[in-house]
Motif scaffolding. Structure first.
Motif, PDB file in Angstrom:
ATOM      1  N   GLU A   1       0.888  -1.528   0.035  1.00  0.00           N
ATOM      2  CA  GLU A   1       0.211   0.240   0.162  1.00  0.00           C
ATOM      3  C   GLU A   1       0.974   1.126  -0.181  1.00  0.00           C
ATOM      4  N   SER A   2       1.963   1.382   0.825  1.00  0.00           N
ATOM      5  CA  SER A   2       2.217   2.430   0.846  1.00  0.00           C
ATOM      6  C   SER A   2       3.856   2.499   0.073  1.00  0.00           C
ATOM      7  N   GLU A   3       3.814   1.148  -0.807  1.00  0.00           N
ATOM      8  CA  GLU A   3       4.960   1.542  -2.175  1.00  0.00           C
ATOM      9  C   GLU A   3       4.537   1.534  -3.108  1.00  0.00           C
ATOM     10  N   HIS A   4       3.356   1.387  -3.361  1.00  0.00           N
ATOM     11  CA  HIS A   4       2.730   2.440  -4.209  1.00  0.00           C
ATOM     12  C   HIS A   4       1.608   3.177  -4.396  1.00  0.00           C
ATOM     13  N   LYS A   5       1.887   4.253  -3.375  1.00  0.00           N
ATOM     14  CA  LYS A   5       1.975   5.431  -3.025  1.00  0.00           C
ATOM     15  C   LYS A   5       3.288   5.517  -4.062  1.00  0.00           C
ATOM     16  N   ILE A   6       4.137   5.953  -3.080  1.00  0.00           N
ATOM     17  CA  ILE A   6       5.356   6.321  -3.427  1.00  0.00           C
ATOM     18  C   ILE A   6       5.506   5.849  -5.479  1.00  0.00           C
ATOM     19  N   LEU A   7       4.743   4.951  -5.426  1.00  0.00           N
ATOM     20  CA  LEU A   7       5.183   4.642  -7.021  1.00  0.00           C
ATOM     21  C   LEU A   7       4.836   5.692  -7.480  1.00  0.00           C
ATOM     22  N   GLN A   8       3.084   6.382  -7.420  1.00  0.00           N
ATOM     23  CA  GLN A   8       2.753   6.580  -8.106  1.00  0.00           C
ATOM     24  C   GLN A   8       2.790   8.489  -8.164  1.00  0.00           C
ATOM     25  N   GLU A   9       3.096   8.846  -6.466  1.00  0.00           N
ATOM     26  CA  GLU A   9       3.960   9.805  -6.672  1.00  0.00           C
ATOM     27  C   GLU A   9       5.030  10.619  -7.539  1.00  0.00           C
ATOM     28  N   LEU A  10       6.332   9.136  -7.745  1.00  0.00           N
ATOM     29  CA  LEU A  10       7.115   9.675  -8.446  1.00  0.00           C
ATOM     30  C   LEU A  10       6.498   9.860 -10.328  1.00  0.00           C
ATOM     31  N   ARG A  11       4.982   8.708 -10.237  1.00  0.00           N
ATOM     32  CA  ARG A  11       4.621   9.230 -11.469  1.00  0.00           C
ATOM     33  C   ARG A  11       4.482  10.070 -11.902  1.00  0.00           C
ATOM     34  N   GLY A  12       3.578  10.237 -11.293  1.00  0.00           N
ATOM     35  CA  GLY A  12       3.041  12.225 -10.822  1.00  0.00           C
ATOM     36  C   GLY A  12       3.838  12.915 -11.833  1.00  0.00           C
ATOM     37  N   LYS A  13       4.982  12.783 -10.916  1.00  0.00           N
ATOM     38  CA  LYS A  13       5.866  13.843 -11.163  1.00  0.00           C
ATOM     39  C   LYS A  13       6.987  13.121 -12.327  1.00  0.00           C
ATOM     40  N   PHE A  14       7.252  12.795 -12.969  1.00  0.00           N
ATOM     41  CA  PHE A  14       8.011  11.881 -13.337  1.00  0.00           C
ATOM     42  C   PHE A  14       7.218  11.021 -15.068  1.00  0.00           C
ATOM     43  N   SER A  15       7.348  11.612 -15.921  1.00  0.00           N
ATOM     44  CA  SER A  15       6.664  10.326 -17.218  1.00  0.00           C
ATOM     45  C   SER A  15       7.391   9.104 -17.503  1.00  0.00           C
ATOM     46  N   ALA A  16       6.711   8.026 -17.858  1.00  0.00           N
ATOM     47  CA  ALA A  16       8.352   7.152 -18.082  1.00  0.00           C
ATOM     48  C   ALA A  16       9.414   7.320 -19.076  1.00  0.00           C
ATOM     49  N   GLU A  17       9.026   8.408 -20.307  1.00  0.00           N
ATOM     50  CA  GLU A  17       9.631   8.704 -20.601  1.00  0.00           C
ATOM     51  C   GLU A  17      11.603   9.366 -20.081  1.00  0.00           C
ATOM     52  N   THR A  18      10.517  10.106 -18.635  1.00  0.00           N
ATOM     53  CA  THR A  18      11.576  10.890 -18.234  1.00  0.00           C
ATOM     54  C   THR A  18      12.558   9.871 -17.163  1.00  0.00           C
ATOM     55  N   LEU A  19      11.675   8.958 -16.772  1.00  0.00           N
ATOM     56  CA  LEU A  19      12.227   8.540 -15.379  1.00  0.00           C
ATOM     57  C   LEU A  19      12.034   6.744 -15.701  1.00  0.00           C
ATOM     58  N   GLU A  20      12.857   5.899 -15.531  1.00  0.00           N
ATOM     59  CA  GLU A  20      12.860   4.374 -16.147  1.00  0.00           C
ATOM     60  C   GLU A  20      12.644   4.008 -14.144  1.00  0.00           C
ATOM     61  N   LEU A  21      11.173   2.841 -14.309  1.00  0.00           N
ATOM     62  CA  LEU A  21      11.191   3.137 -12.558  1.00  0.00           C
ATOM     63  C   LEU A  21      10.788   1.154 -12.937  1.00  0.00           C
ATOM     64  N   ARG A  22      11.813   0.412 -11.978  1.00  0.00           N
ATOM     65  CA  ARG A  22      11.707  -0.460 -11.752  1.00  0.00           C
ATOM     66  C   ARG A  22      11.464  -1.080 -10.428  1.00  0.00           C
ATOM     67  N   VAL A  23      10.671  -2.465 -10.706  1.00  0.00           N
ATOM     68  CA  VAL A  23      10.632  -3.088  -8.465  1.00  0.00           C
ATOM     69  C   VAL A  23      11.069  -4.498  -9.060  1.00  0.00           C
ATOM     70  N   ASP A  24      11.136  -4.670  -7.145  1.00  0.00           N
ATOM     71  CA  ASP A  24      11.686  -5.969  -7.493  1.00  0.00           C
ATOM     72  C   ASP A  24      11.079  -6.517  -6.309  1.00  0.00           C
ATOM     73  N   ALA A  25      10.727  -7.727  -6.202  1.00  0.00           N
ATOM     74  CA  ALA A  25       9.498  -8.202  -5.862  1.00  0.00           C
ATOM     75  C   ALA A  25       9.906  -9.360  -4.483  1.00  0.00           C
ATOM     76  N   ASN A  26      11.221  -9.669  -4.915  1.00  0.00           N
ATOM     77  CA  ASN A  26      12.174 -10.767  -4.847  1.00  0.00           C
ATOM     78  C   ASN A  26      10.813 -12.006  -3.393  1.00  0.00           C
ATOM     79  N   GLY A  27       9.620 -12.184  -4.920  1.00  0.00           N
ATOM     80  CA  GLY A  27       8.708 -13.157  -4.345  1.00  0.00           C
ATOM     81  C   GLY A  27       8.040 -12.278  -3.242  1.00  0.00           C
ATOM     82  N   GLY A  28       7.792 -11.781  -3.102  1.00  0.00           N
ATOM     83  CA  GLY A  28       7.424 -10.897  -2.173  1.00  0.00           C
ATOM     84  C   GLY A  28       5.262 -11.141  -2.320  1.00  0.00           C
TER      85      GLY A  28
END
Length: 335
Positions: free
Chosen positions: A154-181
């Motif tokens: 829930e918190s991690e999703h919010k952080i990603l939403q905030e980041l994407r709100g500030k930076f487009s996919a062209e400006t900032l590539e975002l990768r995530v690693d769940a480690n099987g979570g």
């Protein structure tokens, strides 16, 4: 040729949060070869709780390697088939013995003529700590950031939403690693949420070993999936091929210390490319010795993607480094 090893405990500057708990120190083993007055050094980068060769007879096998170092390399490779990090250390020490200085794969990178683009890694922690790290990486000029997720989505999703709100996919590539979570059901929801935010990829959404679940997810995912832990412990070439043909992931992530060194990584890359599967290389908390060797190897593979190579700045007692980070570019220091 003579060989010896010593155990070394790397201590974190700040405890590192992962899905496997909080890490305060990292055990590793340094392998040294001496021949005709020349020295070669390598790192047998065991990762407790993750490495396939995390077993009680590890040091016994390392001692055996030192005592039998003059055996034919093909015989040693067979003997060390179930000890990927030992083979990784052996490859490095041999290459370093041959090339000298801090060299493993001499070329444009070690001549300081070219650099490797890397992603910025964000460690798990509370929201404030994660945001603090993100700010730091953005200020340093990173265009690709990887976040560890799967502890508090829930918190991690919010952080990603905030980041994407500030930076487009062209400006900032975002990768995530769940480690099987995530469970398969949770992953299905998360994959769509990530797609809505134009996330580049997710590493290991479900625990390794669940080939069927992973195959189903990869077949219909709106967000590209990368296999990571899934590759650990698979040492047979035919089995590697079967894994990739069964799951058909979009990407695989190669950690040389965990997949049989450079030889093991080469096998995976060759199979992946035959099947049109993308790949990139990452480090796995090695000291500067192993990291230096991985960086030099990575450069030879000529991948245009940002690679996952940390700079060894996590530890208070690391070895001297030949690597230097300038914004998001990793350079080899020639002086």
């Amino acid at each position: 040729m003579k060989a010896k090893y010593f155990r070394y405990l790397l201590k974190f500057k700040r405890p590192g949060g992962t899905s496997r708990g909080v890490l305060r120190e990292k055990e590793t083993f340094i392998l040294e070869f001496v021949e005709n007055g020349k020295k070669g050094i390598g790192e047998c980068a065991l990762f407790r709780g993750l490495s396939y060769d995390d077993r009680p007879d590890y040091e016994e096998k390392l001692q055996w390697l030192c005592e039998n170092i003059n055996l034919d390399p093909s015989h040693l490779k067979k003997e060390l088939n179930e000890f990927p990090s030992l083979w990784f250390g052996y490859e490095q020490a041999l290459l370093n013995l041959r090339h000298g200085e801090n060299l493993y794969f001499p070329g444009e990178f070690t001549e300081g003529k070219s650099a490797i683009m890397i992603n910025g890694l964000i460690w798990m922690g509370d929201v404030q700590y994660m945001e603090e790290q993100i700010r730091e990486k953005l200020e340093q000029g990173f265009h690709c950031i990887k976040l560890k997720i799967g502890v508090d989505w829930e918190s991690e999703h919010k952080i990603l939403q905030e980041l994407r709100g500030k930076f487009s996919a062209e400006t900032l590539e975002l990768r995530v690693d769940a480690n099987g979570g995530f469970s398969k059901e949770e992953a299905e929801v998360v994959l769509q949420q990530l797609a809505d935010l134009h996330i580049h990829s997710i590493e290991q959404p479900v625990k390794a070993g669940n080939w069927d679940d992973m195959r189903i997810l990869c077949a219909k995912t709106p967000t590209p999936i990368a296999l990571d832990e899934e590759l650990i412990g698979i040492t047979d070439l035919a089995e590697k091929k079967r894994l990739l043909e069964t799951i058909k992931p979009q990407y695989i992530i190669l950690k040389p210390a965990l997949v049989g060194g450079f030889a093991g990584s080469d096998e995976w890359i060759s199979l992946a490319e035959d099947l049109n599967i993308g790949w990139w290389i990452t480090s796995a908390l090695e000291s500067n010795i192993g990291l230096n060797a991985i960086a030099q190897y990575t450069f030879t593979k000529k991948s245009p993607m940002p690679q996952g190579l940390g700079t060894g700045s996590l530890f208070v007692n690391n070895f001297e480094s030949s690597l230097q980070l300038d914004n998001e570019l990793l350079w080899f220091k020639t002086r």
